[in-house]
Design an enzyme around this catalytic site. Structure first.
Site, PDB file in Angstrom:
ATOM      1  N   CYS A 142      30.635  48.463  52.366  1.00 52.30           N
ATOM      2  CA  CYS A 142      29.884  47.314  52.873  1.00 52.30           C
ATOM      3  C   CYS A 142      29.058  47.673  54.112  1.00 52.30           C
ATOM      4  O   CYS A 142      28.156  48.487  54.021  1.00 52.30           O
ATOM      5  CB  CYS A 142      30.818  46.138  53.118  1.00 52.30           C
ATOM      6  SG  CYS A 142      29.938  44.550  53.245  1.00 52.30           S
ATOM      7  N   LYS A 163      23.792  34.070  52.718  1.00 50.04           N
ATOM      8  CA  LYS A 163      24.893  35.013  52.597  1.00 50.04           C
ATOM      9  C   LYS A 163      25.169  35.320  51.132  1.00 50.04           C
ATOM     10  O   LYS A 163      25.280  34.418  50.307  1.00 50.04           O
ATOM     11  CB  LYS A 163      26.149  34.442  53.259  1.00 50.04           C
ATOM     12  CG  LYS A 163      27.339  35.406  53.255  1.00 50.04           C
ATOM     13  CD  LYS A 163      28.547  34.803  53.965  1.00 50.04           C
ATOM     14  CE  LYS A 163      29.715  35.788  53.990  1.00 50.04           C
ATOM     15  NZ  LYS A 163      30.897  35.228  54.685  1.00 50.04           N
ATOM     16  N   SER A 192      30.483  40.163  50.232  1.00 54.63           N
ATOM     17  CA  SER A 192      30.518  39.190  51.319  1.00 54.63           C
ATOM     18  C   SER A 192      29.696  39.758  52.470  1.00 54.63           C
ATOM     19  O   SER A 192      30.208  40.472  53.327  1.00 54.63           O
ATOM     20  CB  SER A 192      31.966  38.928  51.756  1.00 54.63           C
ATOM     21  OG  SER A 192      32.001  38.026  52.842  1.00 54.63           O
ATOM     22  N   HIS A 235      33.070  44.943  47.972  1.00 58.40           N
ATOM     23  CA  HIS A 235      34.466  45.042  48.398  1.00 58.40           C
ATOM     24  C   HIS A 235      35.406  45.065  47.191  1.00 58.40           C
ATOM     25  O   HIS A 235      36.131  44.092  46.928  1.00 58.40           O
ATOM     26  CB  HIS A 235      34.831  43.854  49.297  1.00 58.40           C
ATOM     27  CG  HIS A 235      34.255  43.927  50.670  1.00 58.40           C
ATOM     28  ND1 HIS A 235      34.762  44.744  51.654  1.00 58.40           N
ATOM     29  CD2 HIS A 235      33.203  43.275  51.226  1.00 58.40           C
ATOM     30  CE1 HIS A 235      34.070  44.587  52.768  1.00 58.40           C
ATOM     31  NE2 HIS A 235      33.109  43.704  52.527  1.00 58.40           N
ATOM     32  N   GLU A 237      38.067  46.487  47.071  1.00 60.99           N
ATOM     33  CA  GLU A 237      39.442  46.489  47.560  1.00 60.99           C
ATOM     34  C   GLU A 237      39.990  45.095  47.835  1.00 60.99           C
ATOM     35  O   GLU A 237      41.198  44.931  48.094  1.00 60.99           O
ATOM     36  CB  GLU A 237      39.538  47.330  48.843  1.00 60.99           C
ATOM     37  CG  GLU A 237      39.060  46.650  50.116  1.00 60.99           C
ATOM     38  CD  GLU A 237      37.547  46.626  50.293  1.00 60.99           C
ATOM     39  OE1 GLU A 237      37.071  46.145  51.342  1.00 60.99           O
ATOM     40  OE2 GLU A 237      36.833  47.086  49.371  1.00 60.99           O
ATOM     41  N   ARG A 249      38.057  29.951  56.578  1.00 64.87           N
ATOM     42  CA  ARG A 249      37.807  30.315  57.977  1.00 64.87           C
ATOM     43  C   ARG A 249      36.459  29.785  58.446  1.00 64.87           C
ATOM     44  O   ARG A 249      36.347  29.187  59.528  1.00 64.87           O
ATOM     45  CB  ARG A 249      37.850  31.835  58.113  1.00 64.87           C
ATOM     46  CG  ARG A 249      37.498  32.372  59.497  1.00 64.87           C
ATOM     47  CD  ARG A 249      37.054  33.823  59.404  1.00 64.87           C
ATOM     48  NE  ARG A 249      35.816  33.972  58.624  1.00 64.87           N
ATOM     49  CZ  ARG A 249      35.388  35.126  58.121  1.00 64.87           C
ATOM     50  NH1 ARG A 249      36.096  36.226  58.288  1.00 64.87           N
ATOM     51  NH2 ARG A 249      34.246  35.161  57.432  1.00 64.87           N
TER      52      ARG A 249
END
EC number: 2.3.1.31
Length: 310
Positions: A142, A163, A192, A235, A237, A249
């Site tokens: 990323c 985003k 992200s 990502h 992972e 969040r």
């Protein structure tokens, strides 16, 4: 063979409970085998979560892997207990004279800053320069991928209008490549981020190849032709609930943010998200360890030499 980590590391208990074979350092020391020496430069704020995510995939291999966790000295992490950092993490100064078969440089939540404005940018440049002579193959994830493309090749990042957030479909450009072999023709991976790198800029660099991309998410995996520098913009992972936790969040911060795309079942945050990328993550990290590292790294690790000419 298992992954080799300290028994006190939180990931040891977590992975053992998931029936993943992990080996403590005492048992590993009695085996007559050279484990792969893999470092993780963890730039994420919640470091234990990132450790668990990456170690889960690095452990899914028949190879024995010895892990060294690294952090930056020029930035103080406020979201991980200092006791954990002091016990399990090293700085570049501690390992600068060592050789590593592989290194992973994680993402970081600093992508909206100019690279030069990141507090640990100079230290990261030093580490990325060190990888050229002391690491056989490095994966950048990323923001880590964007930072490395900028540092090594002066490839800029571009701010997105919105985003890029969710799970996206990708395709493989080289199905028989060592890193992407075994991936489905169409596979999924989470993203992200607020910024991107562009295919046109990468195509100008003869040393680089784009191995995988997406109609919606753009370039996904790029690499040097010798696969010693690998750049993954998403990502793989991530856990099942990572995007959900990021969404909650941001909502709690009062941010106006859409639901992550292609993630919640029926767009309902109360329903358990489906994991559609686990197989691809196992494949890419396993291919990296086996074909890009184990099959090519010198048996005498001290023979690792410069891999990226300027």
């Amino acid at each position: 063979m298992p992954i080799k980590i300290p028994k006190e590391l939180p990931a040891y208990k977590l992975l053992s409970e998931e029936n993943i074979f992990v080996m403590n350092l005492h048992r590993a020391s009695t085996q007559d085998i050279r484990p792969l020496k893999i470092g993780i430069l963890n730039l994420m704020p919640i470091k234990i979560q990132s450790e668990n995510q990456l170690l889960r995939y690095l452990s899914n291999t028949p190879l024995q892997v010895e892990i060294t966790l690294l952090q930056t000295k020029s930035h103080t992490c406020k979201h991980t207990p200092i006791e954990h950092l002091e016990k399990f993490y090293s700085y570049i100064e501690d390992v600068e004279d060592q050789k590593f078969d592989g290194l992973i440089i994680t993402g970081a939540p600093v992508e909206q800053l100019d690279f030069e404005d990141v507090t640990y940018w100079n230290e990261l440049k030093r580490i990325m320069d060190w990888t050229k002579s002391n690491v056989f193959s490095t994966i950048h994830i990323c923001w880590g991928a964007q930072a490395a493309l900028y540092y090594h090749y002066n490839i800029p990042k571009y701010k997105l209008d919105h985003k890029l957030y969710g799970v996206y479909e990708h395709w493989v450009n080289y199905p028989h490549d060592d890193l992407t072999r075994g991936l489905n023709d169409r596979f999924y991976a989470p993203h992200s981020r607020h910024t991107e790198v562009k295919r046109d800029d990468i195509d100008k660099i003869n040393e680089l190849e784009i191995l995988s991309e997406s109609k919606d998410a753009g370039v996904f995996i790029a690499a040097t032709k010798d696969r010693r520098q690998i750049f993954i913009t998403g990502h793989l992972e991530y856990d099942r609930d990572t995007l959900k936790n990021e969404y909650l969040r941001d909502i709690n911060k009062g941010l106006n943010i859409n639901l992550p795309k292609n993630y919640f079942v029926d767009e309902d945050i109360e329903k358990l998200p489906l994991v559609t990328w686990r197989e691809s993550a196992n494949m890419v990290f396993g291919n990296w360890l086996n074909y890009c590292v184990y099959q090519n790294t010198p048996y005498n690790i001290d023979e690792i030499r410069e891999n990226l000419s300027k």
